[in-house]
Enzyme design. Structure first.
Site, short mmCIF file in Angstrom:
data_model
loop_
_atom_site.label_atom_id
_atom_site.label_comp_id
_atom_site.label_asym_id
_atom_site.label_seq_id
_atom_site.Cartn_x
_atom_site.Cartn_y
_atom_site.Cartn_z
N HIS A 292 28.30 44.70 42.93
CA HIS A 292 29.88 44.16 42.94
C HIS A 292 29.66 43.71 42.03
O HIS A 292 28.47 42.32 41.82
CB HIS A 292 30.66 43.75 44.13
CG HIS A 292 31.86 43.76 43.99
ND1 HIS A 292 32.46 43.62 44.61
CD2 HIS A 292 32.23 41.90 43.51
CE1 HIS A 292 33.92 43.54 43.99
NE2 HIS A 292 33.50 42.10 43.06
N GLU A 341 38.42 27.48 43.49
CA GLU A 341 39.17 28.90 42.97
C GLU A 341 40.43 29.09 43.63
O GLU A 341 40.91 29.04 44.68
CB GLU A 341 38.36 30.20 43.40
CG GLU A 341 36.68 29.93 43.24
CD GLU A 341 36.26 31.77 43.25
OE1 GLU A 341 36.88 32.16 44.95
OE2 GLU A 341 35.08 31.41 43.59
N TYR A 350 46.62 42.79 47.00
CA TYR A 350 44.87 42.44 46.36
C TYR A 350 44.32 43.03 47.25
O TYR A 350 44.26 42.41 48.99
CB TYR A 350 44.85 41.01 46.27
CG TYR A 350 43.40 40.65 46.04
CD1 TYR A 350 43.10 40.72 44.80
CD2 TYR A 350 42.77 39.87 46.51
CE1 TYR A 350 41.63 40.79 44.45
CE2 TYR A 350 41.38 39.19 46.35
CZ TYR A 350 40.91 39.87 45.17
OH TYR A 350 39.48 39.61 44.90
#
Length: 445
Positions: A292, A341, A350
């Site tokens: 990823h 974040e 999401y």
């Protein structure tokens, strides 16, 4: 809404004049003794005069009256705008907010400025180092009022409703899945046509720029030609009772009066301008073999710090794309990060946050606070058949990421009613799958 015209390019040296006054740009020099049409020349500088040429930002404005023609500034009600990062004590927990509630126009009219709410931030305005995250919640247009920010740049991310933004450089339309940047010192006013909500990333001391591409090469991510700059447009209008100019200076709001509209710029040239960008134009780079890739590959704009590779703030998006990685847990990995974040959602859902993370809401994962997929997402992704799949169709999530440790305001933690007290529960169902007597992982059938 009438079709608006734009100039293409990011950070270009551009020039524009209102077609009603052809030849209004002086030829051969910036500040002639008498400008065409008897206009005033005024320079707007976004950097020190002595910055290297490739980082020097300035524009020349040719206007009916210079912006100095106003009454004195006076302090006004601050509303929920703040840069006091010590209002409440620090909170390292994972935080999530349900969609921020927009005031009803039938109860109270709220425009863009009065509808600003500071959610979190860090740093110091006076030393030009830091950022703030604001939410805007409004239901009415700014009437005979404009705003400018002496502290920093605004990156505006609308989530609900269309905006028509008047600037000294021209007009821009903005809708969800588009962004715009209004740079430090630029005066603007916002018209809305319905209940409107969105997010703002403010950075002070630096400007946004395109990230370096490195091994990606010459093409990819956000392309400079897809950024749009408004074409010159002016109004020559006097306002009965005065036009109000609101200035955010050292974190406080001030206002002054002037007789004329500030949008009286007939022509301009330079490389210090407002600009907009459609997120659908982003060219996604992704893993096509295994594992990823880090979310940095989705950076649209960055505001760099003095440390190489470390940003005061990055604006990152998670657009629709293909997932094809083999032998890989495809959703975002579990993570602890030296960055802060803040995530928001423009539309859709999401992939790593099922339920609770909704359009118009947000989340904050502070420095070194662990985060990652909820239990349901983990179980599904661990058992999924790994074949090419579309990810995030109909969705657009984004992240404001910063190297600074963000403090949440009193409004964000105490006053607003949107804080999700049960966010932590999405990880409670996670179970141990440890198999001490077998090295081989369980393969999906």
């Amino acid at each position: 809404m009438a079709e608006l015209k734009y100039i293409s390019g990011f950070g270009n040296e551009c020039a524009s004049e209102d077609p009603r006054c052809p030849g209004s740009l002086p030829k051969g020099q910036n500040n002639p003794q008498v400008c065409p049409y008897n206009l005033y020349a005024e320079q707007l500088s976004g950097s020190a005069f002595t910055c290297p040429r490739n980082t020097n930002k300035r524009s020349w404005l040719y206007r009916i009256l210079p912006s100095v023609s106003h009454k004195p500034f006076e302090s006004i009600d601050q509303g929920h705008v703040t840069h006091n990062w010590d209002e409440v004590g620090p909170d390292p927990n994972q935080l999530r907010w349900k969609p921020f509630e927009i005031p009803k126009a039938s109860e109270k009219k709220v425009d863009f400025v009065s509808g600003l709410y500071t959610l979190c931030g860090a740093g110091d305005i006076k030393s030009n180092n830091g950022l703030a995250v604001h939410i805007f919640l409004c239901n009415s247009s700014m009437e005979n009022r404009c705003f400018y920010n002496s502290d920093g740049d605004f990156l505006i991310v609308p989530q609900k409703g269309k905006l028509l933004i008047y600037t000294e450089f021209g007009k821009m339309s903005l809708q969800p899945n588009e962004i715009c940047v209004i740079q430090r010192g630029m005066r603007f006013s916002v018209d809305v046509f319905e209940e409107t909500r969105g997010y703002i990333l403010e950075v002070y001391g630096v400007h946004f720029e395109l990230p370096d591409l490195g091994p990606i090469g010459a093409n990819g991510l956000a392309n400079p030609r897809d950024f749009l700059i408004p074409v010159a447009w002016y109004e020559d209008r006097r306002v009965l009772g005065g036009y109000t100019v609101i200035n955010k200076y050292q974190g406080k709001l001030f206002a002054c009066k002037q007789d004329v509209s500030p949008f009286n710029v007939v022509a301009w040239h330079g490389n210090y301008t407002p600009y907009k960008y459609n997120l659908e134009n982003f060219m996604v780079i992704n893993a096509v073999a295994f594992d990823h890739a880090d979310p940095s590959i989705f950076t649209v704009l960055t505001a760099k710090s003095l440390r190489p590779g470390v940003a005061i703030a990055d604006f990152v998006i998670f657009p629709p794309r293909w997932g094809v990685a083999d032998k890989t847990f495809r959703p975002p990995y579990y993570h602890r990060n030296c960055m802060s974040e803040f995530m928001g959602l423009i539309k859709g859902h999401y992939e790593a946050k099922q339920g609770g993370f909704l359009p118009g809401g947000g989340s904050l994962h502070s420095a070194m606070t662990p985060h990652g997929p909820d239990a349901d997402c983990f179980e599904k992704a661990s058992k999924a058949k790994l074949e090419p799949e579309r990810i995030a169709d109909g969705t657009m999530a984004f992240m404001f990421e910063s190297s600074l440790s963000l403090a949440v305001t009193k409004w964000g933690l105490k006053t607003c009613s949107c804080l999700d007290e049960n966010y932590y529960k999405c990880w409670e169902p996670l179970q141990s799958h440890f198999t001490p007597n077998s090295r081989s992982p369980t393969e999906p059938k």
